[in-house]
Design a protein around this motif. Structure first.
Motif, PDB file in Angstrom:
ATOM      1  N   LYS A 197      23.553   2.281  36.983  1.00  0.00           N
ATOM      2  CA  LYS A 197      22.672   1.283  36.401  1.00  0.00           C
ATOM      3  C   LYS A 197      21.291   1.871  36.159  1.00  0.00           C
ATOM      4  O   LYS A 197      20.861   2.794  36.853  1.00  0.00           O
ATOM      5  CB  LYS A 197      22.539   0.067  37.328  1.00  0.00           C
ATOM      6  CG  LYS A 197      23.799  -0.739  37.533  1.00  0.00           C
ATOM      7  CD  LYS A 197      23.537  -1.929  38.437  1.00  0.00           C
ATOM      8  CE  LYS A 197      24.811  -2.734  38.666  1.00  0.00           C
ATOM      9  NZ  LYS A 197      24.568  -3.897  39.574  1.00  0.00           N
ATOM     10  N   VAL A 198      20.610   1.308  35.169  1.00  0.00           N
ATOM     11  CA  VAL A 198      19.209   1.656  34.907  1.00  0.00           C
ATOM     12  C   VAL A 198      18.395   0.376  35.032  1.00  0.00           C
ATOM     13  O   VAL A 198      18.744  -0.656  34.437  1.00  0.00           O
ATOM     14  CB  VAL A 198      19.021   2.276  33.507  1.00  0.00           C
ATOM     15  CG1 VAL A 198      17.549   2.521  33.218  1.00  0.00           C
ATOM     16  CG2 VAL A 198      19.799   3.578  33.394  1.00  0.00           C
ATOM     17  N   ILE A 199      17.318   0.438  35.799  1.00  0.00           N
ATOM     18  CA  ILE A 199      16.424  -0.717  35.995  1.00  0.00           C
ATOM     19  C   ILE A 199      15.078  -0.386  35.392  1.00  0.00           C
ATOM     20  O   ILE A 199      14.493   0.672  35.660  1.00  0.00           O
ATOM     21  CB  ILE A 199      16.294  -1.056  37.489  1.00  0.00           C
ATOM     22  CG1 ILE A 199      17.663  -1.446  38.054  1.00  0.00           C
ATOM     23  CG2 ILE A 199      15.299  -2.194  37.696  1.00  0.00           C
ATOM     24  CD1 ILE A 199      17.682  -1.638  39.551  1.00  0.00           C
ATOM     25  N   VAL A 200      14.581  -1.303  34.576  1.00  0.00           N
ATOM     26  CA  VAL A 200      13.328  -1.097  33.849  1.00  0.00           C
ATOM     27  C   VAL A 200      12.405  -2.277  34.116  1.00  0.00           C
ATOM     28  O   VAL A 200      12.811  -3.446  33.948  1.00  0.00           O
ATOM     29  CB  VAL A 200      13.578  -0.973  32.327  1.00  0.00           C
ATOM     30  CG1 VAL A 200      12.268  -0.720  31.590  1.00  0.00           C
ATOM     31  CG2 VAL A 200      14.585   0.135  32.036  1.00  0.00           C
ATOM     32  N   ASP A 201      11.183  -1.994  34.532  1.00  0.00           N
ATOM     33  CA  ASP A 201      10.164  -3.030  34.718  1.00  0.00           C
ATOM     34  C   ASP A 201       9.127  -2.919  33.606  1.00  0.00           C
ATOM     35  O   ASP A 201       8.573  -1.838  33.363  1.00  0.00           O
ATOM     36  CB  ASP A 201       9.480  -2.878  36.073  1.00  0.00           C
ATOM     37  CG  ASP A 201      10.365  -3.321  37.226  1.00  0.00           C
ATOM     38  OD1 ASP A 201      11.335  -4.071  36.971  1.00  0.00           O
ATOM     39  OD2 ASP A 201      10.110  -2.913  38.376  1.00  0.00           O
ATOM     40  N   LEU A 223      24.796   2.257  24.294  1.00  0.00           N
ATOM     41  CA  LEU A 223      24.405   1.625  25.551  1.00  0.00           C
ATOM     42  C   LEU A 223      24.505   0.101  25.443  1.00  0.00           C
ATOM     43  O   LEU A 223      24.246  -0.474  24.385  1.00  0.00           O
ATOM     44  CB  LEU A 223      22.976   2.029  25.918  1.00  0.00           C
ATOM     45  CG  LEU A 223      22.762   3.512  26.228  1.00  0.00           C
ATOM     46  CD1 LEU A 223      21.281   3.812  26.413  1.00  0.00           C
ATOM     47  CD2 LEU A 223      23.558   3.939  27.461  1.00  0.00           C
ATOM     48  N   PRO A 224      24.852  -0.575  26.541  1.00  0.00           N
ATOM     49  CA  PRO A 224      24.939  -2.040  26.514  1.00  0.00           C
ATOM     50  C   PRO A 224      23.563  -2.681  26.298  1.00  0.00           C
ATOM     51  O   PRO A 224      22.518  -2.052  26.502  1.00  0.00           O
ATOM     52  CB  PRO A 224      25.481  -2.386  27.905  1.00  0.00           C
ATOM     53  CG  PRO A 224      26.019  -1.120  28.461  1.00  0.00           C
ATOM     54  CD  PRO A 224      25.231  -0.008  27.845  1.00  0.00           C
ATOM     55  N   VAL A 225      23.592  -3.939  25.909  1.00  0.00           N
ATOM     56  CA  VAL A 225      22.361  -4.712  25.744  1.00  0.00           C
ATOM     57  C   VAL A 225      21.720  -4.931  27.112  1.00  0.00           C
ATOM     58  O   VAL A 225      22.368  -5.442  28.034  1.00  0.00           O
ATOM     59  CB  VAL A 225      22.665  -6.068  25.083  1.00  0.00           C
ATOM     60  CG1 VAL A 225      21.413  -6.935  25.019  1.00  0.00           C
ATOM     61  CG2 VAL A 225      23.262  -5.864  23.694  1.00  0.00           C
ATOM     62  N   PHE A 241      20.533  -2.386  32.706  1.00  0.00           N
ATOM     63  CA  PHE A 241      21.703  -2.122  31.872  1.00  0.00           C
ATOM     64  C   PHE A 241      22.560  -1.036  32.506  1.00  0.00           C
ATOM     65  O   PHE A 241      22.067  -0.189  33.261  1.00  0.00           O
ATOM     66  CB  PHE A 241      21.320  -1.743  30.436  1.00  0.00           C
ATOM     67  CG  PHE A 241      20.464  -0.510  30.288  1.00  0.00           C
ATOM     68  CD1 PHE A 241      21.037   0.744  30.092  1.00  0.00           C
ATOM     69  CD2 PHE A 241      19.069  -0.601  30.318  1.00  0.00           C
ATOM     70  CE1 PHE A 241      20.254   1.876  29.942  1.00  0.00           C
ATOM     71  CE2 PHE A 241      18.276   0.525  30.154  1.00  0.00           C
ATOM     72  CZ  PHE A 241      18.867   1.772  29.973  1.00  0.00           C
ATOM     73  N   GLN A 242      23.853  -1.097  32.209  1.00  0.00           N
ATOM     74  CA  GLN A 242      24.817  -0.125  32.723  1.00  0.00           C
ATOM     75  C   GLN A 242      24.772   1.149  31.877  1.00  0.00           C
ATOM     76  O   GLN A 242      24.468   1.110  30.689  1.00  0.00           O
ATOM     77  CB  GLN A 242      26.229  -0.702  32.678  1.00  0.00           C
ATOM     78  CG  GLN A 242      26.445  -1.940  33.537  1.00  0.00           C
ATOM     79  CD  GLN A 242      26.577  -1.598  34.998  1.00  0.00           C
ATOM     80  OE1 GLN A 242      25.948  -2.212  35.853  1.00  0.00           O
ATOM     81  NE2 GLN A 242      27.391  -0.611  35.306  1.00  0.00           N
TER      82      GLN A 242
END
Length: 275
Positions: A197-201, A223-225, A241-242
């Motif tokens: 997973k990628v986490i973006v703030d 890449l997924p939405v 997003f995954q």
């Protein structure tokens, strides 16, 4: 009976109007129409050795077309300028997209009703006229998607254009590339990979309506939405997003992703590298 002076004034006014109409006609190609959309080329003004132009698409009510990355479904536009005369290179630019339901349970990225893709055109010889010839492949969708093929051409014969403000307005809608340390009203606060997973703030002056679009280093990454996680806290919006949709031979480690952040306070692009 019309007085002679009035007749002369009328003729002069008509001639001026005809000249103005001709000048406008030179700044845009004829519309190329199909059943659900129309396309034409626009000429902007010259900036140094670079010419500005645009590809304008008008869509019938209820129809949509796509961004360079279409999301869960759709077809991105393709541009071919190889038949142009006195053209070294053409760089299409993409205004900020919108998210919309793709009708199959997913989300797509693109444009509703109307879009202008600005073009940066570099002539081979800046002192000679440019003949821009564009072959454009794109899709228009309502409930079903239909492919469209269009060809248009336009001569750039002047340094000034009556449509320069139209092209400039479209250019202002293109997300601005920024560094992670630059101060902007919408900013990338943090970016991290956790497993698959990628986490973006995202920090935003106006968090409501902020959207995130994620792209891989090449067009074959799908890449997924990104999904928004809950409500904003202290002006920070979190997305996740995954790491799905990678090409078979691709590895995420070290890959350069492009993140586009869009909100009411502007649109910005960041290049970030996966750990």
């Amino acid at each position: 009976m019309v007085p002679f002076r009035a007749l002369i004034a009328f003729i002069a006014l008509a001639a001026a109007g005809a000249t103005s109409g001709a000048a406008c006609a030179q700044d845009a190609s004829a519309w190329v129409q199909d059943a659900h959309s129309s396309l034409r080329l626009l000429a902007g003004s010259r900036t140094g050795s670079v010419l500005m132009g645009g590809i304008e698409i008008q869509l019938q009510p209820g129809w949509k077309t796509y961004w360079r990355t279409p999301g869960d479904s759709g077809v991105p536009p393709r541009f071919d300028f190889s038949k142009s005369v006195n053209v070294e290179s053409v760089t299409p630019l993409y205004p900020s997209p919108k998210k919309f339901d793709d009708g199959a349970g997913g989300m797509s990225y693109g444009y509703i009703k109307h879009v202008i893709f600005p073009l940066r055109i570099v002539p081979k010889n800046p002192n000679e006229p440019v003949q821009l010839r564009a072959s454009v492949s794109y899709a228009v969708c309502e409930k079903l998607c239909l492919p469209v093929e269009a060809e248009a051409e336009l001569s750039f014969t002047s340094a000034a254009s009556a449509l320069d403000s139209v092209v400039a307005t479209a250019l202002n809608k293109v997300p601005k590339p920024v560094g992670t340390s630059e101060a902007t009203p919408i900013a990338l606060k943090s970016f991290r990979r956790t497993g698959d997973k990628v986490i973006v703030d995202i920090a935003a002056q106006t968090p409501a309506g902020v959207e995130l679009f994620a792209e891989g280093p090449t067009p074959d990454w799908a890449l997924p939405v990104p999904k928004r996680l809950g409500a904003a806290e202290n002006g920070v919006v979190r997305f996740e997003f995954q790491l799905d949709g990678l090409p078979a031979d691709a590895k995420p480690e070290g890959a350069l992703l492009r993140l586009t952040v869009v909100g009411v306070d502007g649109a910005f692009e960041y290049n970030v590298r996966l750990n």
